[in-house]
Design an enzyme around this catalytic site. Structure first.
Site, PDB file in Angstrom:
ATOM      1  N   SER A 176       0.831  -1.201   0.000  1.00 64.98           N
ATOM      2  CA  SER A 176       0.000   0.000   0.000  1.00 64.98           C
ATOM      3  C   SER A 176       0.866   1.251   0.000  1.00 64.98           C
ATOM      4  CB  SER A 176      -0.899   0.016   1.245  1.00 64.98           C
ATOM      5  OG  SER A 176      -1.522   1.274   1.419  1.00 64.98           O
ATOM      6  N   TYR A 229      -2.547  -0.177  10.019  1.00 64.28           N
ATOM      7  CA  TYR A 229      -2.701  -0.757   8.689  1.00 64.28           C
ATOM      8  C   TYR A 229      -1.401  -0.619   7.890  1.00 64.28           C
ATOM      9  CZ  TYR A 229      -3.996  -1.047   3.758  1.00 64.28           C
ATOM     10  OH  TYR A 229      -4.030  -1.352   2.425  1.00 64.28           O
TER      11      TYR A 229
END
Length: 330
Positions: free
Chosen positions: A130, A155
């Site tokens: 990501s 995350y």
């Protein structure tokens, strides 16, 4: 049709569905895995899955990545030559309130995938990272050579951990791995927890849209069809161990972005135009774990697979809204 199957994890998810469909259209055999959890409406996941099921080369496995025996059995049964690992617990904001979900899916689940690849002859693991790994970085555009040691959400930390875990397995077991740092992917069959989807629902229902940092945000919006082309091209670009590069491990990491950040307010204006109604705007301060701008340096992808994103934001938003209207009948 290929004799051996490609594993696509998260096949009922947004990117996973598009990648699985692209592979099936090209004649590949695909095993799709998904837990169909309720992080967002499982009906949307099922609707995506229903579009994949008619393909003769598709089979579905309903399982959780953190279920070690189930994942081990799946890998031993199929001995996948290529694994495209897109399943994860997503969402920066959700990680603030449900941290254990990220440990279960993104750490334990990823370890189970790595072990499955290691013990069953996998020749290439492609996995989703990501743009969140760039965390507090301020240098733009973000380059894969930049340090990523300051994540600002759990995350992001789990995605950085995935890159480290993959590199470790590449080094120790010579497992070729390719990590993809996705930058704000959008398009038809979008996730309903993402900004464009939330904005479209609010606009059509006459509710305010929440604009954090008072709308002063820029994102490297990347249309999902551009992403699927990258993934399928990378399948055959198997990393090799090269002296002096990546510690001699057969491991690569790429940015997957549009290389053209868009002002959030411009994207809102496009949504307003396509939906035919104005947005009620609620200006708010920056949220914890968020960043004001993302911008991908994609030169490595261009060099290695000739990738250039080809979908203008106007066309991408139009395609998304067309699907949104059809799916929600608005």
């Amino acid at each position: 049709m290929a004799e051996t199957a490609v594993l696509v994890t998260g096949a009922a998810g947004f990117i996973g569905y598009h990648v699985a469909r692209e592979l099936l259209e090209a004649g590949n055999v695909v095993v799709g895995l998904d837990s169909l959890n309720d992080y967002y409406d499982p009906a949307l996941k099922q609707a995506r899955l229903d579009l994949l099921t008619p393909y003769p080369g598709f089979s579905f496995v309903h399982a959780d990545l953190s279920d070690r025996p189930a994942i081990a059995d799946l890998f031993a049964k199929h001995r996948f030559p290529v694994v495209i690992h897109l399943a994860a617990q997503a969402g920066v904001r959700h990680s603030l309130s449900h941290p254990h979900d990220y440990a279960d899916s993104n750490l334990e689940g990823f370890l189970n995938v790595l072990e499955g690849c290691r013990h069953n002859g996998c020749s290439h693991l492609i996995y989703a990272s990501s743009s969140s790994v760039y965390g507090a970085n301020t240098k733009l555009p973000f380059s894969v050579d930049d340090p990523t040691d300051h994540p600002i959400s759990l995350y992001a930390a789990t995605k950085k951990a995935n890159e480290l875990m993959a590199h470790c397995y590449s080094h120790l077991y010579r497992l070729p791995t390719t990590g993809l740092r996705f930058f704000t992917i959008y398009g038809p069959w979008y996730r309903p927890d993402m900004a464009l989807y939330l904005f479209a629902r609010a606009i059509t229902e006459g509710r305010p849209i929440k604009l954090f940092n008072h709308g002063k945000m820029r994102r490297d919006f990347t249309f999902v069809d551009d992403v699927t082309r990258v993934v399928t091209k990378l399948m055959t670009l198997v990393p090799t161990a090269e002296p002096g590069q990546n510690g001699g491990a057969p491991a690569r990491v790429y940015n997957v972005g549009n290389h053209s950040p868009e002002e959030l307010m411009h994207v809102v204006a496009l949504l307003e135009r396509e939906l035919g109604r104005p947005a009620i705007k609620e200006m708010l301060p920056m949220q914890p774990g968020d960043v004001p701008e993302t911008f991908a340096d994609v030169e490595a992808l261009f060099r290695d697979v000739g990738f250039r994103p080809s979908t203008p934001i106007e066309d991408g938003v139009r395609a998304f809204v067309r699907w949104f209207r059809d799916y929600h009948r608005v």
